[in-house]
Design a protein around this motif. Structure first.
Motif, short mmCIF file in Angstrom:
data_model
loop_
_atom_site.label_atom_id
_atom_site.label_comp_id
_atom_site.label_asym_id
_atom_site.label_seq_id
_atom_site.Cartn_x
_atom_site.Cartn_y
_atom_site.Cartn_z
N ASP A 47 0.83 -1.21 0.00
CA ASP A 47 0.00 0.00 0.00
C ASP A 47 0.86 1.25 0.00
OD1 ASP A 47 -2.31 -1.26 -0.18
OD2 ASP A 47 -2.92 -1.07 1.91
N ASN B 39 2.45 1.75 -3.38
CA ASN B 39 1.48 2.24 -4.37
C ASN B 39 1.14 3.71 -4.12
OD1 ASN B 39 1.36 -0.12 -5.76
ND2 ASN B 39 -0.41 -0.91 -4.64
N GLY B 40 1.11 4.08 -2.85
CA GLY B 40 0.83 5.48 -2.52
C GLY B 40 1.88 6.40 -3.12
N TYR B 41 3.15 6.03 -2.92
CA TYR B 41 4.23 6.86 -3.47
C TYR B 41 4.17 6.87 -4.99
CZ TYR B 41 6.49 7.53 1.00
OH TYR B 41 6.78 7.92 2.26
N LEU B 42 3.83 5.70 -5.55
CA LEU B 42 3.75 5.61 -7.01
C LEU B 42 2.66 6.55 -7.53
CD1 LEU B 42 5.66 3.85 -8.53
CD2 LEU B 42 3.83 2.20 -8.90
N TRP B 43 1.52 6.56 -6.81
CA TRP B 43 0.40 7.42 -7.21
C TRP B 43 0.81 8.89 -7.14
CZ3 TRP B 43 -3.29 7.89 -10.21
CH2 TRP B 43 -4.32 8.83 -10.02
N GLN B 44 1.58 9.21 -6.08
CA GLN B 44 2.07 10.59 -5.94
C GLN B 44 2.95 10.95 -7.14
OE1 GLN B 44 4.33 11.17 -2.40
NE2 GLN B 44 3.02 12.83 -1.69
N VAL C 204 2.73 9.68 -10.12
CA VAL C 204 1.88 9.85 -11.30
C VAL C 204 1.31 11.26 -11.33
CG1 VAL C 204 -0.24 9.09 -12.42
CG2 VAL C 204 1.34 7.41 -11.51
N GLN C 205 0.85 11.73 -10.14
CA GLN C 205 0.34 13.10 -10.08
C GLN C 205 1.43 14.11 -10.42
OE1 GLN C 205 -1.22 12.80 -6.13
NE2 GLN C 205 -3.33 12.87 -6.88
#
Lengths: 290, 232
Positions: free
Chosen positions: B6, B9-14, B16-17
């Motif tokens: 989790d 994935n959170g860092y990955l999502w950051q 992406v933003q």
């Protein structure tokens, strides 16, 4: 607000600090240039090699280090290598532990990747006829490379090399992010001390401008030197056809020809030459990538 | 660190933003530089000594100074410059994004203008002469005759500038913009996995430039139709 918001007293006082920063910037530039040139020739040869074991890794190297922004490369070298335990305890930590060395490594990787395209382009710009001619004269491929292709390619690639050197000298401004105190870092420090947004940055900009233009002038002089045989041809041209023919008959003083003559004269049977060899093509090759 | 946990994935999502912000900055900077640079390039074709002097100074400064310094200058000094221009009674907020777009525009407009000059030099003189012989006005001539041909001539150089702007965009993160590289650095610092995040960030740039190179090859083929030579 005055027209020029520059505090000249502050600029004058910051000169010694700026000069120190400039020395760091210069040191990094020179080190990367000295390391980069032989490395880029080696990687280019690997890239152009017919063996896939050599050419594929070289191609991957170029794609990665050319495609990734310099900022990320510096982060990768500086923060990445620090994470490797084996490296931290090993003897190489002297190198990877210092921000300065990391900056030089990151910049060199980037510079070499760009230079591969420059060197490849200029080696390919050497007319095939010259290479064929030297093979016909019995030169080994290695002699052809060192005495024919490399000297000519150096002249062809000079403009592209100058471009790359200027771009990467300006690129060194980024090394301040991994705590190297270069010119930009000095300007940033002074900004944080004085909160004068213009003076330190503009002073540093003036230093960079002088550095870049000194590089341009140096390359201009080098180009003149390498093309000096062409200049003589141009000076002769406006005279009578007889004068031009005499100039063509006299051996050109260009760098690429001299070693070849020496070689043929010393340990090879002189090859009977019927007609005077045509002057080397002086056409500039097509522009290389910026 | 566990891959695809989790936290990961959170860092990955950051990231992406952050990549979205990087792309916005890049698109805005490149487009503005292209438009402004083309205009500057056309205007500075004039032989007027004042225009030439201003252009030479501008080009020399821009080409001799790192873009990072110009980003810093605009970010730190931007609000002072704006109050100087529009009156001191108002205060202006300069965002890193705004400073970044302005800096990229100012810097690369000079390179685009230089490119336009080169392309015009490569254009046969007859094109201009034919326009005046046919009594085509200057605006119509540029719009319908010169610019379409310049596009073809300038395309390779433009692709080059595209790549350089793309690789200069992350510099704006040093002025405090939360872009891809800034977020990658945060993630790398927090998780102690610098290799994963920095290589992911560089792959973004590599893939993006590879995709645009394919596109530009197609464009070049399209603009070159009717002119391209048959490959032996």
């Amino acid at each position: 607000m005055s027209a020029l918001p520059i505090d000249f007293a502050l600029a004058w006082d910051s000169l010694p600090q700026m000069a120190e920063g400039l020395v760091t910037t210069l040191l990094i530039t020179v080190l990367v240039l000295v390391l980069g040139l032989p490395l880029s020739v080696l990687v280019t040869l690997a890239r152009m090699s017919r063996s896939r074991i050599l050419s594929w890794p070289a191609a991957a190297f170029v794609v990665f280090f050319r495609g990734a922004p310099l900022l990320i490369l510096l982060y990768l070298v500086y923060y990445g290598f620090g994470q490797i335990e084996a490296l931290r305890d090993g003897p190489l930590w002297v190198i990877f532990g210092s921000a300065f060395a990391c900056a030089v490594i990151g910049l060199t990787l980037n510079h070499v990747a760009y230079m591969v395209e420059v060197v490849r382009g200029s080696l390919n710009a050497v007319p095939a006829g010259l290479v064929e001619a030297s093979a016909a004269l019995g030169l080994t491929p290695r002699e052809t490379f060192t005495y024919i292709r490399l000297p000519l390619a150096m002249r062809y690639g000079l403009a592209a090399y100058q471009n790359e050197v200027v771009m990467f000298t300006k690129g060194t401004a980024v090394v301040s992010v991994i705590t190297v105190i270069d010119l930009t870092a000095v300007a940033n420090e002074l900004f944080e001390e004085t909160y004068d947004p213009f003076t330190p940055m503009l002073t540093a900009a003036a230093f960079y401008w002088c550095l870049v233009n000194a590089i341009r002038l140096g390359f201009g002089a080098l180009e003149n030197h390498l093309n000096r045989h062409q200049r003589r041809e141009q000076a002769v041209k406006p005279t009578t056809p007889a004068g031009a023919a005499a100039a063509a008959a006299e051996p050109p003083a260009g760098a690429p020809v001299a070693p070849l003559r020496r070689m043929i004269g010393s340990d090879r049977r002189p090859v009977p030459v019927k007609a005077a060899a045509p002057a080397l093509s002086t056409a500039t090759p097509k522009e290389h990538a910026l | 660190m566990e891959l695809f946990s989790d936290q990961f994935n959170g860092y990955l999502w950051q990231m992406v933003q952050g990549a979205y912000i990087t792309l916005q900055l890049f698109a805005a900077g490149f487009t503005l530089a292209l438009v402004l640079g083309t205009l500057i390039g056309i205007v500075t074709l004039s032989r007027n000594w004042l225009i030439q002097a201003v252009w030479k100074t501008y080009a020399s400064i821009i080409m001799g100074v790192p873009s990072l310094l110009i980003i810093f200058l605009l970010y730190y000094g931007g609000s002072a410059m704006l109050s100087g221009l529009f009156g001191t009674d108002r205060s202006f907020d300069v965002t890193p994004f705004g400073a970044g777009v302005t800096a990229l525009t100012i810097v690369y407009a000079a390179y685009v203008a230089e490119l336009v000059h080169g392309a015009v030099m490569n254009l046969p003189k007859g094109q201009f002469e034919a326009c005046s012989a046919l009594a085509i006005g200057p605006v119509a001539a540029w719009r319908h005759v010169i610019l379409p041909q310049l596009t073809r001539l300038a395309l390779p150089g433009l692709v080059n500038i595209w790549m350089i702007v793309l690789k200069d965009t992350p510099l704006v993160s040093l002025a405090g913009l939360n872009d891809l590289v800034a977020n990658a650095k945060i993630a790398a610092g927090a998780t102690k996995e610098p290799f994963i995040f920095f290589i992911a960030a560089s792959l973004f740039f590599i893939v993006f430039s590879a995709l645009t190179l394919r596109l530009s090859a197609r464009l070049e083929a399209r603009f070159g139709r009717g002119l391209a030579e048959v490959k032996a």
